[in-house]
Design an enzyme around this catalytic site. Structure first.
Site, mmCIF file in Angstrom:
data_model
loop_
_atom_site.group_PDB
_atom_site.id
_atom_site.type_symbol
_atom_site.label_atom_id
_atom_site.label_comp_id
_atom_site.label_asym_id
_atom_site.label_seq_id
_atom_site.Cartn_x
_atom_site.Cartn_y
_atom_site.Cartn_z
ATOM 1 N N GLY A 126 25.400 58.422 27.137
ATOM 2 C CA GLY A 126 25.525 59.316 28.279
ATOM 3 C C GLY A 126 26.806 60.120 28.174
ATOM 4 N N SER A 127 26.913 61.136 29.005
ATOM 5 C CA SER A 127 28.102 61.988 28.983
ATOM 6 C C SER A 127 29.322 61.220 29.465
ATOM 7 C CB SER A 127 27.888 63.218 29.866
ATOM 8 O OG SER A 127 27.923 62.842 31.232
ATOM 9 N N SER A 128 30.480 61.750 29.161
ATOM 10 C CA SER A 128 31.720 61.070 29.544
ATOM 11 C C SER A 128 31.840 60.936 31.057
ATOM 12 C CB SER A 128 32.935 61.808 28.978
ATOM 13 O OG SER A 128 32.951 63.147 29.424
ATOM 14 N N VAL A 129 31.403 61.942 31.796
ATOM 15 C CA VAL A 129 31.519 61.907 33.249
ATOM 16 C C VAL A 129 30.650 60.792 33.836
ATOM 17 C CG1 VAL A 129 31.111 63.168 35.394
ATOM 18 C CG2 VAL A 129 32.138 64.329 33.436
ATOM 19 N N GLN A 175 29.357 58.155 32.329
ATOM 20 C CA GLN A 175 29.775 56.832 31.847
ATOM 21 C C GLN A 175 30.987 56.330 32.622
ATOM 22 O OE1 GLN A 175 27.561 55.087 30.497
ATOM 23 N NE2 GLN A 175 28.467 54.614 28.531
#
Length: 140
Positions: free
Chosen positions: A65-68, A70
């Protein structure tokens, strides 16, 4: 039954110590797809779907998933008291590492090659990320 203890070496990513029950995932984890109120994995078709990771020592291949999403997912779990106690990962990524450090959650990788064959769901383990050891308690 007799309790056997076996120690394994590992590599510290985020320091700390925790003990708990092992929960093994063969699938990558997207922490945003874990219900922060219960710690239950809500991602359909995930091997842990419907199971709670709260208070477990989570063994998994990698985050996804994207950093945001996660970082937010892990933060929400931590704030609700539903986060894993420690994480043992095969392929750490920058977001997983940064999130574990910020949330002061023990995170290790590079376990002994025999570690994965020596564990099963439900084993009680002690992860000492600071000193690079994992101790597994199992019944024989």
């Amino acid at each position: 039954m007799k309790i056997m203890k076996k120690a394994f070496q590992c590599h510290k990513i985020s320091e700390g110590e925790a003990s708990g029950e092992i929960m093994i995932s063969k699938d990558p984890i997207c922490f945003y797809l874990v219900d922060p109120k219960s710690g239950v994995v809500i991602e359909r078709n995930h091997c842990l779907f419907g199971k709670s990771i709260a208070g477990k020592v989570l063994v998994f291949p990698n985050g996804k998933g994207s950093s945001v999403v996660q970082a937010d997912g892990m933060y929400q779990l931590k704030m609700k008291g539903m986060a894993p106690k420690a994480m043992i990962v095969d392929y750490p990524d920058t977001t997983l590492v940064a999130s574990a450090i910020i949330m002061e959650m023990p995170l290790v990788d590079k376990t002994d090659s025999s570690f994965k064959t020596g564990i099963q769901n439900g084993n009680i383990v002690h992860v000492d990320a600071t000193h690079g050891t994992i101790t597994v308690n199992s019944e024989s």
